[in-house]
Write a protein that holds these residues in place. Structure first.
Motif, short mmCIF file in Angstrom:
data_model
loop_
_atom_site.label_atom_id
_atom_site.label_comp_id
_atom_site.label_asym_id
_atom_site.label_seq_id
_atom_site.Cartn_x
_atom_site.Cartn_y
_atom_site.Cartn_z
N UNK A 36 10.64 19.17 -10.18
CA UNK A 36 11.27 18.21 -9.03
C UNK A 36 11.60 16.53 -9.41
N UNK A 37 9.94 16.72 -10.71
CA UNK A 37 9.98 14.58 -10.65
C UNK A 37 11.04 14.94 -11.70
N UNK B 129 8.75 11.57 -16.96
CA UNK B 129 9.51 12.02 -16.99
C UNK B 129 9.02 12.90 -15.49
N UNK B 130 7.61 13.78 -15.54
CA UNK B 130 6.91 14.93 -15.21
C UNK B 130 5.90 14.77 -14.95
N UNK C 200 6.34 19.60 -1.49
CA UNK C 200 6.91 20.46 -2.52
C UNK C 200 6.00 21.48 -2.43
N UNK C 201 4.95 21.60 -2.37
CA UNK C 201 4.28 22.82 -1.93
C UNK C 201 4.28 23.68 -0.89
N UNK D 208 5.91 7.66 -11.82
CA UNK D 208 6.77 7.66 -11.55
C UNK D 208 7.11 6.69 -10.73
N UNK D 209 6.41 5.30 -10.49
CA UNK D 209 6.70 4.67 -9.83
C UNK D 209 7.41 3.58 -11.24
N UNK D 210 7.41 3.72 -12.04
CA UNK D 210 7.91 3.46 -13.32
C UNK D 210 9.34 4.08 -13.54
#
Length: 466
Positions: A68-69, A110-111, A49-50, A118-120
């Motif tokens: 993005x997330x 979410x972020x 992303x960066x 993020x796994x959840x």
């Protein structure tokens, strides 16, 4: 995206800092990375992303990663709404979609850049797709595509956080039970295995062995019991934590969760399983069971939909307003926590934006260094970051820095040139026009190692007392 800090320090120092260091050469390397118990998959995504933002001349903004997330998490809202619509029409779609969009756990999660969040999120999306596939199958349509997507996301969830492997395994068993053709079962198994294979290759390239991060993690935290040195909590810890966050909304969630069991036994079982086996682990953090939260919300939303669908539209509209109010009421403890965790990081980022900044000193207690945010708070250029928990050290190294983030009573220690801004108990001060000593980009890391060693000795001392 309004919060500069993380839910807990690991969110920054286990993912953002390694990614920032890989790109710029500056970033705090914690003991977990030295011990090889973390994998490079999530930091690698952040690096990607960066890389894009740097090509656009934007530097390495954390907000881009969070954006993005957050955009990816919108798929959870869409999936939950679609499933609600398949079960209860427009009422179900509106109810499940609205709660998924407003519920504070999902909104904050979410972020988040930590693996457990993020796994959840990927696991919640996987289970939502599995249930949509099941619904399509029951209606006589092809369900293989949703099942394949589910399997792939289940594998990704296990890669992001291998502690979810037991829950992911049960999801796969459930999925295989629903599928009737052996050829389809093999395809689904292959889809779930693909991310797991990628993790093995990444670990081999970066850590020198297949699945080295998992093997090292097991050895350090289970065999050597390092995790327990950070605190041991009772079995009922998670129940108390959930109650403290959801408060008055808790009994309503329980009621509608029970109502939704007949529609969503699979996600309900997975949520209960995640909470149960994490309760058996000695060291606990509320974020460890985040993966259960979207599933609880889904089941409760379906339970609520089964009630709302029987009401007239006027009553249903009133119920929607009440539901949205409950979501906002439940959000206060979450926003309060994030505000507290973001005060110091916000000021560090603000200092990094000052053109004359040549060194930023953090003066805080030994338990507060994790809220500073590290070098990942620097977007366009890196500036030496210093951490001092002893006032004499701060005053003996004035030449290294010209900005200080400290408590509001810093004026009692020195006479700064001027205060810039305050956030909560901390303020940013400008103490000099420029720096007169050589830059030291490793001081922050070296100091936190000393602090963590002192804290470990303190925990050991208290554990020996009767």
């Amino acid at each position: 995206m309004a919060y500069a800090g993380g839910w807990r320090p690991d969110e920054i120092f286990q993912n953002l800092e390694p990614a920032h260091r890989l790109i710029t050469g500056h970033g705090v390397v914690t003991w977990e990375w030295h011990a090889g118990i973390r994998n490079w998959v999530l930091p690698g995504i952040i690096v990607g992303i960066w890389d894009v933002t740097r090509l656009l001349g934007l530097g390495t903004p954390i907000v881009a990663v969070k954006l993005v997330f957050s955009l990816l998490s919108v798929s959870i809202i869409a999936t939950f709404a679609a499933l609600g619509g398949m079960r209860y029409g427009r009422v179900g779609a509106l109810t499940c979609g609205l709660i998924a969009a407003l519920w504070p756990d999902l909104l904050i999660g979410a972020e988040r850049t930590a693996g457990e969040f993020q796994a959840g999120n990927t696991l919640a999306l996987a289970i939502g797709l599995a249930m949509i596939g099941r619904q399509l199958c029951m209606q006589g349509y092809d369900s293989l595509k949703p099942y394949l997507a589910c399997a792939l996301l289940v594998g990704i969830s296990a890669v992001f956080r291998f502690q979810l492997a037991p829950a992911c395994g049960v999801v796969m068993l459930w999925l295989l039970f629903w599928i009737r053709k052996w050829s389809d079962r093999l395809l689904v198994l292959a889809a779930s295995a693909l991310p797991i294979i990628v993790l093995g290759v990444v670990d081999w390239i970066t850590l020198g062995g297949f699945y080295a991060s998992i093997i090292n993690n097991f050895y350090v935290n289970i065999v050597k019991s390092v995790a327990q040195s950070y605190g041991v909590m009772p079995f009922y810890y998670y129940f108390g934590e959930i109650l403290s966050y959801w408060r008055v909304v808790f009994p309503f969630v329980v009621y509608f969760f029970i109502k939704g069991l007949k529609d969503a036994l699979m996600p309900a079982t997975i949520a209960a399983l995640i909470i149960f086996y994490h309760s058996l682990i000695a060291h606990k953090e509320i974020s460890f069971i985040y993966a259960a939260m979207p599933l609880i919300v889904l089941v409760a939303s379906l339970g609520l939909s089964s009630v709302l669908v029987t009401l007239r539209w006027q009553a249903m509209a009133g119920a929607m307003v009440v539901m949205a109010s409950f979501c906002l009421m439940a959000g206060y403890p979450f926003t309060h926590h994030m505000n507290m965790a973001s005060h110091m990081a916000t000021l560090v980022h603000l200092a990094s934006e000052r053109k004359d900044a040549c060194g930023i000193a953090i003066m805080a207690g030994p338990y507060e260094w994790g809220d500073a945010g590290g070098y990942s708070q620097f977007t366009k250029r890196d500036i030496p970051l210093y951490f001092y928990y002893d006032r004499s050290d701060l005053q003996g190294n004035e030449g290294h820095y010209n900005y200080v983030v400290s408590s509001r009573n810093y004026r009692l220690i020195a006479q700064p040139l001027g205060g810039i801004k305050c956030q909560g108990p901390f303020c940013l001060f400008r103490t000099a026009a420029t720096c007169t000593s050589p830059s030291d980009y490793n001081q922050f890391e070296k100091t936190i190692y000393k602090v963590e060693a002192l804290k470990a000795e303190e925990r050991k001392f208290w554990s020996l007392l009767p």
